[in-house]
Motif scaffolding. Structure first.
Motif, PDB file in Angstrom:
ATOM      1  N   LEU A 259      -3.694   4.702  -1.797  1.00 37.93           N
ATOM      2  CA  LEU A 259      -3.897   4.331  -0.399  1.00 37.93           C
ATOM      3  C   LEU A 259      -5.063   3.356  -0.259  1.00 37.93           C
ATOM      4  N   ASP A 260      -6.174   3.626  -0.951  1.00 35.02           N
ATOM      5  CA  ASP A 260      -7.319   2.707  -0.919  1.00 35.02           C
ATOM      6  C   ASP A 260      -6.914   1.336  -1.459  1.00 35.02           C
ATOM      7  N   GLY A 261      -6.156   1.333  -2.562  1.00 32.93           N
ATOM      8  CA  GLY A 261      -5.707   0.068  -3.145  1.00 32.93           C
ATOM      9  C   GLY A 261      -4.764  -0.686  -2.224  1.00 32.93           C
ATOM     10  N   ALA A 262      -3.918   0.041  -1.506  1.00 32.44           N
ATOM     11  CA  ALA A 262      -2.994  -0.611  -0.574  1.00 32.44           C
ATOM     12  C   ALA A 262      -3.765  -1.299   0.560  1.00 32.44           C
ATOM     13  N   ILE A 263      -4.810  -0.643   1.038  1.00 32.91           N
ATOM     14  CA  ILE A 263      -5.612  -1.249   2.104  1.00 32.91           C
ATOM     15  C   ILE A 263      -6.297  -2.517   1.597  1.00 32.91           C
ATOM     16  N   LEU A 264      -6.870  -2.466   0.401  1.00 37.51           N
ATOM     17  CA  LEU A 264      -7.484  -3.663  -0.181  1.00 37.51           C
ATOM     18  C   LEU A 264      -6.455  -4.777  -0.342  1.00 37.51           C
TER      19      LEU A 264
ATOM     20  N   GLN B 217      -4.603  -5.118  10.444  1.00 37.56           N
ATOM     21  CA  GLN B 217      -4.131  -4.339  11.591  1.00 37.56           C
ATOM     22  C   GLN B 217      -3.369  -3.085  11.185  1.00 37.56           C
ATOM     23  N   GLN B 218      -2.635  -3.130  10.074  1.00 40.92           N
ATOM     24  CA  GLN B 218      -1.748  -2.026   9.728  1.00 40.92           C
ATOM     25  C   GLN B 218      -2.523  -0.740   9.471  1.00 40.92           C
ATOM     26  N   TRP B 219      -3.454  -0.753   8.537  1.00 42.39           N
ATOM     27  CA  TRP B 219      -4.236   0.439   8.208  1.00 42.39           C
ATOM     28  C   TRP B 219      -5.727   0.205   8.345  1.00 42.39           C
ATOM     29  N   GLY B 220      -6.118  -0.925   8.944  1.00 39.33           N
ATOM     30  CA  GLY B 220      -7.536  -1.203   9.119  1.00 39.33           C
ATOM     31  C   GLY B 220      -8.183  -1.707   7.838  1.00 39.33           C
ATOM     32  N   THR B 221      -9.512  -1.631   7.795  1.00 39.26           N
ATOM     33  CA  THR B 221     -10.269  -2.157   6.655  1.00 39.26           C
ATOM     34  C   THR B 221     -11.050  -1.073   5.918  1.00 39.26           C
ATOM     35  N   THR B 222     -11.157   0.103   6.495  1.00 35.98           N
ATOM     36  CA  THR B 222     -11.882   1.201   5.855  1.00 35.98           C
ATOM     37  C   THR B 222     -10.996   1.844   4.797  1.00 35.98           C
ATOM     38  N   PRO B 223     -11.514   2.050   3.582  1.00 37.25           N
ATOM     39  CA  PRO B 223     -10.705   2.747   2.579  1.00 37.25           C
ATOM     40  C   PRO B 223     -10.202   4.083   3.135  1.00 37.25           C
ATOM     41  N   TYR B 224      -8.970   4.425   2.816  1.00 34.59           N
ATOM     42  CA  TYR B 224      -8.365   5.646   3.344  1.00 34.59           C
ATOM     43  C   TYR B 224      -9.196   6.871   2.990  1.00 34.59           C
TER      44      TYR B 224
ATOM     45  N   ASN C  36      -5.545  -6.164   3.121  1.00 32.93           N
ATOM     46  CA  ASN C  36      -6.668  -6.930   3.659  1.00 32.93           C
ATOM     47  C   ASN C  36      -6.804  -8.282   2.959  1.00 32.93           C
ATOM     48  N   ALA C  37      -6.582  -8.316   1.655  1.00 26.76           N
ATOM     49  CA  ALA C  37      -6.671  -9.570   0.896  1.00 26.76           C
ATOM     50  C   ALA C  37      -5.611 -10.566   1.341  1.00 26.76           C
ATOM     51  N   ARG C  38      -4.545 -10.076   1.957  1.00 23.05           N
ATOM     52  CA  ARG C  38      -3.483 -10.941   2.462  1.00 23.05           C
ATOM     53  C   ARG C  38      -3.595 -11.171   3.960  1.00 23.05           C
ATOM     54  N   GLY C  39      -4.738 -10.797   4.536  1.00 27.85           N
ATOM     55  CA  GLY C  39      -4.984 -11.045   5.948  1.00 27.85           C
ATOM     56  C   GLY C  39      -4.485  -9.964   6.888  1.00 27.85           C
ATOM     57  N   ASN C  40      -3.926  -8.878   6.356  1.00 27.71           N
ATOM     58  CA  ASN C  40      -3.424  -7.799   7.196  1.00 27.71           C
ATOM     59  C   ASN C  40      -4.512  -6.732   7.335  1.00 27.71           C
TER      60      ASN C  40
END
Length: 176
Positions: A25-30, A39-46, A33-37
């Motif tokens: 989950l943390d990796g998915a957020i990173l 909004q989906q799960w925010g920027t804070t690691p899960y 975010n690296a692709r400009g998204n």
């Protein structure tokens, strides 16, 4: 364990899989975010979100978790439940269903069929339970890539919803 395509093996998950699932989950957020998204799960690691660790622990103990492995390493997690989360504004199906509460894969294995293998397993588990309906909800923002992923895996969009400004899409698949 079940053998699936691309050497992916799927096994029942449990509390021992919390750390690996949080890392995915943390990796998915990173990755998002690296692709400009953002909004989906925010920027804070899960793993640092309020209630995030407890939610994953609950999913892996109170629901039906499954883990995809490649070379005996966890590369994806699927959690099935008997309905949508009460936190999401989705109407009950009005019939027995299985609901994908969580689907996450290790982004280092993107494009290797991990998510598709887990969804195929969800179909098998739904059929095994004698249930005809499998549903999922997902983020409907961006360019609709996530909705398209579920459509490629046999789901049909049904209802849309808005949760605190977060656009969502419910999708369903008849598996009977």
């Amino acid at each position: 364990m079940n053998d699936t395509t691309h050497g992916i093996r799927i096994r029942p998950g449990g509390p021992a899989d919390v750390t690996a699932t949080l890392e995915m989950l943390d990796g998915a957020i990173l990755w998002m975010n690296a692709r400009g998204n953002t909004q989906q799960w925010g920027t804070t690691p899960y793993s640092q979100k309020p209630g995030g660790v407890a939610r994953v622990e609950r999913y892996l103990t109170e629901n039906e978790p499954f883990v995809a492995e490649l070379d005996r390493s966890p590369v994806g997690t699927l959690v099935l439940d008997s309905g949508p989360s009460p936190l999401v504004p989705i109407e009950p199906a009005g019939e027995p269903e299985r609901y994908v509460r969580l689907l996450v894969s290790d982004r280092r294995y993107a494009g290797q069929g991990v998510g598709a293998a887990l969804l195929a397993h969800a179909v098998e588990e739904t059929q095994r339970a004698g249930v005809d309906l499998l549903r999922v909800d997902c983020w409907a923002g961006g360019g609709g890539e996530l909705v398209a992923f579920y459509e490629r895996n046999g789901f049909t969009p049904t209802d849309t919803f808005l949760s605190d400004g977060w656009p969502g899409q419910v999708l369903a698949q008849r598996v009977g």
